[in-house]
Design a protein around this motif. Structure first.
Motif, PDB file in Angstrom:
ATOM      1  N   SER A  57       0.658  -1.143  -0.015  1.00 23.29           N
ATOM      2  CA  SER A  57      -0.268   0.002   0.019  1.00 23.29           C
ATOM      3  C   SER A  57       0.938   1.352  -0.102  1.00 23.29           C
ATOM      4  N   PHE A  58       2.165   1.154  -0.289  1.00 27.46           N
ATOM      5  CA  PHE A  58       3.032   2.410  -0.207  1.00 27.46           C
ATOM      6  C   PHE A  58       4.245   2.227  -0.875  1.00 27.46           C
ATOM      7  N   THR A  59       4.983   3.461  -1.116  1.00 24.79           N
ATOM      8  CA  THR A  59       6.271   3.318  -1.624  1.00 24.79           C
ATOM      9  C   THR A  59       7.171   3.646  -0.400  1.00 24.79           C
ATOM     10  N   LEU A  60       8.378   3.161  -0.647  1.00 27.02           N
ATOM     11  CA  LEU A  60       9.530   3.380   0.391  1.00 27.02           C
ATOM     12  C   LEU A  60      10.618   3.971  -0.146  1.00 27.02           C
ATOM     13  N   SER A  61      11.136   4.828   0.823  1.00 27.20           N
ATOM     14  CA  SER A  61      12.910   5.119   0.806  1.00 27.20           C
ATOM     15  C   SER A  61      13.426   5.214   2.248  1.00 27.20           C
ATOM     16  N   VAL A  62      14.431   4.454   2.060  1.00 23.85           N
ATOM     17  CA  VAL A  62      15.474   4.366   3.376  1.00 23.85           C
ATOM     18  C   VAL A  62      16.454   5.024   3.310  1.00 23.85           C
ATOM     19  N   ALA A  63      16.864   5.941   4.074  1.00 25.14           N
ATOM     20  CA  ALA A  63      17.844   6.856   3.782  1.00 25.14           C
ATOM     21  C   ALA A  63      17.917   7.945   5.217  1.00 25.14           C
ATOM     22  N   THR A  64      19.395   8.489   5.730  1.00 23.72           N
ATOM     23  CA  THR A  64      19.324   9.300   6.288  1.00 23.72           C
ATOM     24  C   THR A  64      18.940  10.605   5.870  1.00 23.72           C
ATOM     25  N   VAL A  65      18.114  11.308   6.671  1.00 24.95           N
ATOM     26  CA  VAL A  65      17.777  12.734   6.002  1.00 24.95           C
ATOM     27  C   VAL A  65      19.013  13.652   6.066  1.00 24.95           C
ATOM     28  N   GLU A  66      19.410  13.737   4.763  1.00 25.07           N
ATOM     29  CA  GLU A  66      20.427  14.643   4.603  1.00 25.07           C
ATOM     30  C   GLU A  66      20.777  15.024   3.281  1.00 25.07           C
TER      31      GLU A  66
ATOM     32  N   ARG B 136       0.900  16.891   5.858  1.00 28.75           N
ATOM     33  CA  ARG B 136      -0.337  17.528   5.967  1.00 28.75           C
ATOM     34  C   ARG B 136      -1.206  17.359   4.991  1.00 28.75           C
ATOM     35  N   LYS B 137      -0.787  17.017   3.653  1.00 29.11           N
ATOM     36  CA  LYS B 137      -1.511  16.736   2.789  1.00 29.11           C
ATOM     37  C   LYS B 137      -2.070  15.188   2.513  1.00 29.11           C
ATOM     38  N   GLY B 138      -1.275  14.425   3.414  1.00 33.89           N
ATOM     39  CA  GLY B 138      -1.635  13.101   3.569  1.00 33.89           C
ATOM     40  C   GLY B 138      -0.975  12.226   2.786  1.00 33.89           C
ATOM     41  N   TRP B 139       0.022  12.320   1.907  1.00 34.29           N
ATOM     42  CA  TRP B 139       0.636  11.534   1.087  1.00 34.29           C
ATOM     43  C   TRP B 139       2.034  11.147   1.481  1.00 34.29           C
ATOM     44  N   LEU B 140       2.293  11.535   2.688  1.00 35.24           N
ATOM     45  CA  LEU B 140       3.702  11.156   3.097  1.00 35.24           C
ATOM     46  C   LEU B 140       3.726  10.866   4.745  1.00 35.24           C
ATOM     47  N   LYS B 141       4.570   9.738   4.852  1.00 34.90           N
ATOM     48  CA  LYS B 141       4.503   9.565   6.198  1.00 34.90           C
ATOM     49  C   LYS B 141       6.045   9.021   6.616  1.00 34.90           C
ATOM     50  N   TYR B 142       6.713   9.729   7.439  1.00 35.45           N
ATOM     51  CA  TYR B 142       8.114   9.708   7.879  1.00 35.45           C
ATOM     52  C   TYR B 142       8.128   8.875   9.333  1.00 35.45           C
ATOM     53  N   LEU B 143       8.951   7.870   9.397  1.00 26.97           N
ATOM     54  CA  LEU B 143       8.949   6.760  10.400  1.00 26.97           C
ATOM     55  C   LEU B 143      10.254   7.273  11.280  1.00 26.97           C
ATOM     56  N   GLY B 144      10.975   7.973  10.903  1.00 23.24           N
ATOM     57  CA  GLY B 144      12.308   7.989  11.548  1.00 23.24           C
ATOM     58  C   GLY B 144      13.400   6.919  11.467  1.00 23.24           C
ATOM     59  N   TYR B 145      14.043   6.888  12.480  1.00 21.74           N
ATOM     60  CA  TYR B 145      14.992   5.553  12.425  1.00 21.74           C
ATOM     61  C   TYR B 145      14.204   4.382  12.561  1.00 21.74           C
ATOM     62  N   VAL B 146      14.406   3.340  11.979  1.00 19.33           N
ATOM     63  CA  VAL B 146      13.818   2.123  11.880  1.00 19.33           C
ATOM     64  C   VAL B 146      14.612   0.809  12.363  1.00 19.33           C
TER      65      VAL B 146
ATOM     66  N   ARG C 263      -0.990   8.943  -5.743  1.00 17.30           N
ATOM     67  CA  ARG C 263      -0.284   9.528  -4.434  1.00 17.30           C
ATOM     68  C   ARG C 263      -1.267   9.162  -3.536  1.00 17.30           C
ATOM     69  N   SER C 264      -2.540   9.000  -3.513  1.00 12.95           N
ATOM     70  CA  SER C 264      -3.501   8.862  -2.560  1.00 12.95           C
ATOM     71  C   SER C 264      -3.348   7.276  -2.193  1.00 12.95           C
ATOM     72  N   ARG C 265      -3.221   6.610  -3.208  1.00 10.24           N
ATOM     73  CA  ARG C 265      -3.477   5.108  -3.069  1.00 10.24           C
ATOM     74  C   ARG C 265      -2.157   4.555  -2.550  1.00 10.24           C
ATOM     75  N   TYR C 266      -0.972   5.137  -2.906  1.00 12.25           N
ATOM     76  CA  TYR C 266       0.308   4.645  -2.534  1.00 12.25           C
ATOM     77  C   TYR C 266       1.303   5.791  -1.853  1.00 12.25           C
ATOM     78  N   PRO C 267       1.023   6.316  -0.719  1.00 12.13           N
ATOM     79  CA  PRO C 267       1.686   7.308  -0.303  1.00 12.13           C
ATOM     80  C   PRO C 267       3.217   7.129  -0.073  1.00 12.13           C
ATOM     81  N   LEU C 268       4.131   7.820  -0.153  1.00 14.13           N
ATOM     82  CA  LEU C 268       5.629   7.783   0.012  1.00 14.13           C
ATOM     83  C   LEU C 268       5.875   7.844   1.621  1.00 14.13           C
ATOM     84  N   VAL C 269       6.405   6.613   1.947  1.00 16.14           N
ATOM     85  CA  VAL C 269       7.238   6.498   3.379  1.00 16.14           C
ATOM     86  C   VAL C 269       8.636   6.518   3.384  1.00 16.14           C
ATOM     87  N   ILE C 270       9.003   7.318   4.331  1.00 13.29           N
ATOM     88  CA  ILE C 270      10.466   7.635   4.483  1.00 13.29           C
ATOM     89  C   ILE C 270      10.780   7.218   5.733  1.00 13.29           C
ATOM     90  N   ALA C 271      11.957   6.337   5.690  1.00 15.73           N
ATOM     91  CA  ALA C 271      12.579   5.622   6.958  1.00 15.73           C
ATOM     92  C   ALA C 271      14.007   6.019   7.200  1.00 15.73           C
TER      93      ALA C 271
END
Length: 406
Positions: free
Chosen positions: A220-229, A276-286, A249-257
């Motif tokens: 249900s999502f796309t993923l990017s795993v990277a230090t935020v820099e 705020r727009k509802g299509w990104l989720k930031y997980l922080g360090y996983v 965007r609505s169906r597959y929000p972007l998840v950043i870990a």
């Protein structure tokens, strides 16, 4: 008849092994696990921040368990160094004291080969190898904290003056080192990184059990795993994602870990707006234990970095069967091969078009997943450790024969 080769004594520099574990720390840890098992090595010991440390302590730190009292000094120094790394006073003091301490502690070990796994090499009278993971701190210093740039520029001359042989993570960086430092080609070897055996495609039920803790479900999502820099190009990734059709965007929000890095204020502002727009989720360090499920459960893995020494998350994602999008520059085509979509990381339109294909082209997705799994099988930490020991052997034998290139 020639006798068996002399077994080697190795000191592995493990300064980078600390929590949270970065790519450099993962590299050092995987070598630390495997070197004592090599038939060519009779002794492997570990050295960090001017202190010898046990293998058990390294594993304990990464697993979050207790540290033996004999290793507590190393643990304290490691944590202080990480927390105070951005302080110029601390950094300058540390950089002056550690080489002095290291020289004294290593004096009785001139018969050992020292491998510095994270760029730095302490004063050592014996043969030595150093791993240079990338040259971004020299080629693009604006991507890094000022203290890091100053530190690495201050020590690189000393390191190159002492080292017997250099290892890089990729052929791309090998050629960069040859060109940038006018380094002899015969004294540098590319040894690709590997993927841990736990990175395999997980089944639907297991994926959903892990993803439930993050409010996600399988596929249900796309993923990017990277230090935020800055180097990870997250800003352009977000801008490219915003260009997708609203339905995607609505169906597959972007998840950043990934851990919060440096020079990241503007990146976080963009992430906050997308959240705020509802299509990104930031997980922080996983934690590493959760990554196989995240890779397995994503619709596509997105890694349009501007520059890498290797790009370990690309390999980990492929091993878990994730269709991969990454950059057409630096070493990333070398890692992804024909398994991924390659885009221009500086072109938002190129990134966006690639993401749309990764989300909607089901035939490509199936082919990419299988190709990625197949490619990852040829890049393991066992293979990487074996090739590293081959470099050690070359340097070890040159102690006796002499190195004609020096």
């Amino acid at each position: 008849m020639q006798g068996a080769p002399e077994k080697m004594k190795i000191i592995l520099g493990v300064d980078a092994i600390t929590r949270p574990l970065t790519g450099t720390g993962r590299y050092a840890l995987e070598l630390a696990k495997r070197l004592p098992l090599s038939a060519e090595i009779c002794e492997a010991i570990f050295f960090a921040h001017g202190n010898f440390v046990s293998q058990g302590a390294l594993l304990n730190i990464c697993e979050g368990t207790s540290v033996n009292s004999s290793d507590i000094r190393w643990h304290i120094i490691s944590m202080l160094r990480r927390r105070l790394a951005q302080s110029p006073l601390f950094s300058n003091t540390y950089n002056k004291l550690i080489p002095i301490i290291g020289k004294v502690r290593l004096r009785p070990y001139s018969g050992y080969l020292f491998h510095g796994t994270g760029f730095l090499l302490p004063p050592h009278d014996g043969p030595s190898v150093v791993t240079i993971h990338d040259l971004s701190v020299f080629r693009r210093p604006e991507w890094h904290p000022r203290t890091r740039v100053k530190r690495q520029n201050a020590v690189i001359g000393r390191t190159l003056g002492m080292v017997s042989h250099i290892i890089t993570d990729s052929e791309t960086v090998r050629q960069e080192v040859i060109d940038y430092f006018s380094w002899p080609a015969e004294r540098i070897t590319a040894v690709p990184l590997g993927v841990n055996g736990r990175f395999i495609r997980r089944d639907h039920d297991e994926v959903n059990r892990v993803l439930g803790d993050f409010g996600l479900t399988d596929g249900s999502f796309t993923l990017s795993v990277a230090t935020v820099e800055p180097r990870k190009n997250i800003e352009r990734l977000i801008m490219a994602y915003e260009k997708l059709p609203v339905s995607l965007r609505s169906r597959y929000p972007l998840v950043i870990a990934g851990d919060n890095g440096w020079k990241s204020e503007d990146i976080h502002d963009l992430m906050d707006e997308a959240k705020r727009k509802g299509w990104l989720k930031y997980l922080g360090y996983v934690p590493d234990s959760c990554l196989p499920a995240l890779y397995s459960g994503c619709r596509a893995f997105l890694y349009p970095s501007l520059y890498e020494g290797f790009g370990l998350p690309i390999l980990e994602a492929m091993a878990c069967g994730a269709p991969v999008l990454t950059s057409n520059c630096s070493c990333m085509p070398e890692v992804a091969g024909d398994a991924g979509i390659l885009v221009d990381p500086k072109d938002v339109e190129s990134i966006s078009a690639g993401i749309e294909k990764a989300l909607t082209d089901d035939q490509w997705r199936l082919q990419a997943a299988e190709r990625g799994i197949g490619r990852s099988r040829s890049m393991t930490w066992d293979i990487s450790a074996h090739k590293t020991v081959e470099v050690y052997r070359k340097v070890w034998e040159e102690r006796v024969t002499g190195d004609p290139s020096k």
